[in-house]
Design an enzyme around this catalytic site. Structure first.
Site, PDB file in Angstrom:
ATOM      1  CB  CYS A 115      -0.958   0.014   1.182  1.00  0.00           C
ATOM      2  SG  CYS A 115      -2.132  -1.338   1.093  1.00  0.00           S
ATOM      3  CG  HIS A 250      -3.187   3.682   1.548  1.00  0.00           C
ATOM      4  ND1 HIS A 250      -3.597   3.231   0.306  1.00  0.00           N
ATOM      5  CD2 HIS A 250      -3.322   2.633   2.399  1.00  0.00           C
ATOM      6  CE1 HIS A 250      -3.968   1.960   0.416  1.00  0.00           C
ATOM      7  NE2 HIS A 250      -3.804   1.578   1.666  1.00  0.00           N
ATOM      8  CG  ASN A 280      -6.654  -0.732   0.710  1.00  0.00           C
ATOM      9  OD1 ASN A 280      -5.893  -0.319  -0.159  1.00  0.00           O
ATOM     10  ND2 ASN A 280      -6.228  -1.167   1.880  1.00  0.00           N
TER      11      ASN A 280
HETATM   12  O1  UT7 Z   1      -3.988  -0.842   3.269  1.00  0.00           O
HETATM   13  C1  UT7 Z   1      -3.223  -1.563   4.164  1.00  0.00           C
HETATM   14  C2  UT7 Z   1      -3.602  -1.276   5.525  1.00  0.00           C
HETATM   15  N1  UT7 Z   1      -4.797  -1.959   5.925  1.00  0.00           N
HETATM   16  C3  UT7 Z   1      -5.584  -1.352   6.750  1.00  0.00           C
HETATM   17  O2  UT7 Z   1      -5.347  -0.212   7.066  1.00  0.00           O
HETATM   18  C4  UT7 Z   1      -6.714  -2.104   7.393  1.00  0.00           C
HETATM   19  C5  UT7 Z   1      -6.711  -1.787   8.842  1.00  0.00           C
HETATM   20  N2  UT7 Z   1      -7.790  -2.404   9.580  1.00  0.00           N
HETATM   21  C6  UT7 Z   1      -9.079  -2.047   9.441  1.00  0.00           C
HETATM   22  O3  UT7 Z   1      -9.395  -1.223   8.608  1.00  0.00           O
HETATM   23  C7  UT7 Z   1     -10.092  -2.650  10.388  1.00  0.00           C
HETATM   24  O4  UT7 Z   1      -9.429  -3.353  11.397  1.00  0.00           O
HETATM   25  C8  UT7 Z   1     -11.097  -3.593   9.679  1.00  0.00           C
HETATM   26  C9  UT7 Z   1     -12.034  -2.775   8.805  1.00  0.00           C
HETATM   27  C10 UT7 Z   1     -10.371  -4.619   8.864  1.00  0.00           C
HETATM   28  C11 UT7 Z   1     -11.968  -4.304  10.718  1.00  0.00           C
HETATM   29  O5  UT7 Z   1     -12.600  -3.358  11.572  1.00  0.00           O
HETATM   30  P1  UT7 Z   1     -12.566  -3.578  13.154  1.00  0.00           P
HETATM   31  O6  UT7 Z   1     -13.391  -2.527  13.752  1.00  0.00           O
HETATM   32  O7  UT7 Z   1     -11.137  -3.678  13.554  1.00  0.00           O
HETATM   33  O8  UT7 Z   1     -13.329  -4.959  13.311  1.00  0.00           O
HETATM   34  P2  UT7 Z   1     -12.804  -6.316  13.971  1.00  0.00           P
HETATM   35  O9  UT7 Z   1     -11.777  -6.962  13.123  1.00  0.00           O
HETATM   36  O10 UT7 Z   1     -12.481  -6.034  15.394  1.00  0.00           O
HETATM   37  O11 UT7 Z   1     -14.122  -7.202  13.895  1.00  0.00           O
HETATM   38  C12 UT7 Z   1     -15.309  -6.870  14.617  1.00  0.00           C
HETATM   39  C13 UT7 Z   1     -16.371  -7.903  14.337  1.00  0.00           C
HETATM   40  C14 UT7 Z   1     -15.913  -9.350  14.496  1.00  0.00           C
HETATM   41  O12 UT7 Z   1     -16.969 -10.081  15.099  1.00  0.00           O
HETATM   42  P3  UT7 Z   1     -16.885 -10.477  16.655  1.00  0.00           P
HETATM   43  O13 UT7 Z   1     -15.641 -11.273  16.805  1.00  0.00           O
HETATM   44  O14 UT7 Z   1     -16.820  -9.148  17.382  1.00  0.00           O
HETATM   45  O15 UT7 Z   1     -18.157 -11.229  16.862  1.00  0.00           O
HETATM   46  C15 UT7 Z   1     -15.750  -9.829  13.079  1.00  0.00           C
HETATM   47  O16 UT7 Z   1     -15.949 -11.213  12.933  1.00  0.00           O
HETATM   48  O17 UT7 Z   1     -16.838  -7.794  12.983  1.00  0.00           O
HETATM   49  C16 UT7 Z   1     -16.840  -9.073  12.364  1.00  0.00           C
HETATM   50  N3  UT7 Z   1     -16.596  -8.910  10.926  1.00  0.00           N
HETATM   51  C17 UT7 Z   1     -17.554  -8.712  10.020  1.00  0.00           C
HETATM   52  N4  UT7 Z   1     -18.890  -8.619  10.116  1.00  0.00           N
HETATM   53  C18 UT7 Z   1     -19.585  -8.390   9.004  1.00  0.00           C
HETATM   54  C19 UT7 Z   1     -15.391  -8.896  10.305  1.00  0.00           C
HETATM   55  N5  UT7 Z   1     -15.564  -8.705   8.990  1.00  0.00           N
HETATM   56  C20 UT7 Z   1     -16.903  -8.580   8.787  1.00  0.00           C
HETATM   57  C21 UT7 Z   1     -17.677  -8.347   7.638  1.00  0.00           C
HETATM   58  N6  UT7 Z   1     -19.012  -8.256   7.792  1.00  0.00           N
HETATM   59  N7  UT7 Z   1     -17.146  -8.207   6.421  1.00  0.00           N
END
Ligand code: UT7
Length: 323
Positions: A115, A250, A280
């Site tokens: 990225c 980004h 992204n």
């Molecule tokens: O470009 C390179 C750099 N990459 C990034 O900058 C990405 C950085 N990370 C992020 O943007 C965020 O961490 C994410 C968008 C990937 C995830 O957001 P989050 O607020 O950190 O969510 P999380 O991973 O803590 O997940 C929260 C919940 C989980 O459920 P439980 O365990 O709380 O029951 C996941 O299973 O959301 C669930 N979940 C989803 N639910 C519906 C994860 N993906 C999905 C989905 N749809 N697609």
């Protein structure tokens, strides 16, 4: 002694034909438009179809950048492509963009910093131009992450999209207050390699592999790394965040973008945001966003533009450009 600057002459971008909305994804995996928008700000992304590849998208973006610059391919003697999704392991996709454009002089190579690829490529091109090793460079970010996504993994597949953006840079003799790349700061820390990676490769598995990410871990580091490198760049130029006309980060996640802008003290009205439209697109996201903001009249000659990125490796960096 003469001062040489790498000046932006033109910008271009290209997107695949097919748009995939969050609603479309709801039909394929266990997710919701509401979750995706709330956690990331993404509404839709473009996904490459038959015949659309990193090289074809990069070529289209490059042609538009050349048109905008009023130049032709023969005017270019350096092509740098930032990509983590080349058409082939080799030859470098930059050489195939060069071939399609009909450029036969100079040199071409790919830069791989995921990225952060575009800030790495722009910095590299700037140094080659300043050193006098080339006169005009095409700096391209092009990606087809849809081809390395595990479409059954809802934690990653909703985040990424495909696309390309390009800048034409020209070596010009200039004055310190004139246009051009003013400063770059690049960083890498490979100890974070297991937080965002592809689980395959030519020398390890002999396969292409799929993207794997500990999203929460990446998120945790992103804002701090971004703001550190931006603050260091501005300090070196004796500038403050208030001097920035446009902040083009980004485009990974709207929450990361907003938190970074807030921590830096940059008003949200000065931030170019396209993650809602493109998702992204890794190394393509910054030049895509730049091209949109140039074409809709936001970024104009004389503006001070701040670019930053952070991604797999981890790699991160910032570039300040006077337009
Ligand atoms: O470009 C390179 C750099 N990459 C990034 O900058 C990405 C950085 N990370 C992020 O943007 C965020 O961490 C994410 C968008 C990937 C995830 O957001 P989050 O607020 O950190 O969510 P999380 O991973 O803590 O997940 C929260 C919940 C989980 O459920 P439980 O365990 O709380 O029951 C996941 O299973 O959301 C669930 N979940 C989803 N639910 C519906 C994860 N993906 C999905 C989905 N749809 N697609």
């Amino acid at each position: 002694m003469s001062l040489f600057r790498s000046v932006v002459r033109g910008t271009g971008s290209a997107l695949p034909r097919a748009v995939v909305t969050n609603k479309d994804l709801e039909a394929r995996i266990d997710t919701s438009d509401e979750w995706i928008q709330q956690r990331t700000g993404i509404r839709q992304r473009y996904i490459a179809g038959d015949g659309e590849t990193t090289v074809s998208l990069g070529e289209a973006a490059a042609r538009r950048a050349l048109d905008a610059a009023g130049l032709v391919p023969e005017d270019i003697d350096l092509v740098i492509l930032a990509t983590a999704t080349p058409d082939n392991t080799f030859p470098a996709s930059s050489t195939q963009i060069q071939r399609r454009l009909g450029i036969t002089k100079g040199f071409a190579f790919d830069v791989q910093a995921v990225c952060s690829g575009f800030v790495y490529a722009l910095t590299t091109a700037d140094l080659y131009l300043k050193a006098g090793m080339a006169r005009r460079a095409l700096v391209i970010g092009a990606e087809t992450f849809s081809r390395i996504i595990d479409w059954s993994d809802r934690t990653t597949c909703v985040l990424f999209g495909d696309g390309a953006g390009a800048l034409v840079l020209e070596r010009q003799e200039g004055d310190p207050s004139g246009p051009g790349v003013l400063i770059s700061r690049l960083r890498a820390d490979g100890s974070h390699g297991d937080k965002l990676f592809v689980d395959g490769g030519p020398s390890s598995t002999g396969t292409v592999g799929h993207l794997r990410m500990e999203g929460r871990e990446v998120f945790k580091h992103a804002v701090g790394m971004i703001t550190d490198v931006v603050e260091e760049s501005l300090e070196a130029l004796s500038l403050t965040p208030g001097d920035i006309d446009w902040f083009v980060p980004h485009q990974a996640n709207r929450r990361i973008i907003e938190a970074s802008a807030k921590k830096l003290g940059i008003a949200i009205e000065k931030v170019v945001i396209t993650v809602d439209q493109h998702g992204n697109t890794s190394a393509a996201s910054i030049p895509l966003a730049i091209d949109h903001a140039v074409r809709d009249g936001r970024i104009r000659a004389g503006d001070l533009v701040l670019l930053e990125a952070m991604g797999g490796g981890f790699t991160w960096g910032a570039v300040v450009v006077r337009w």
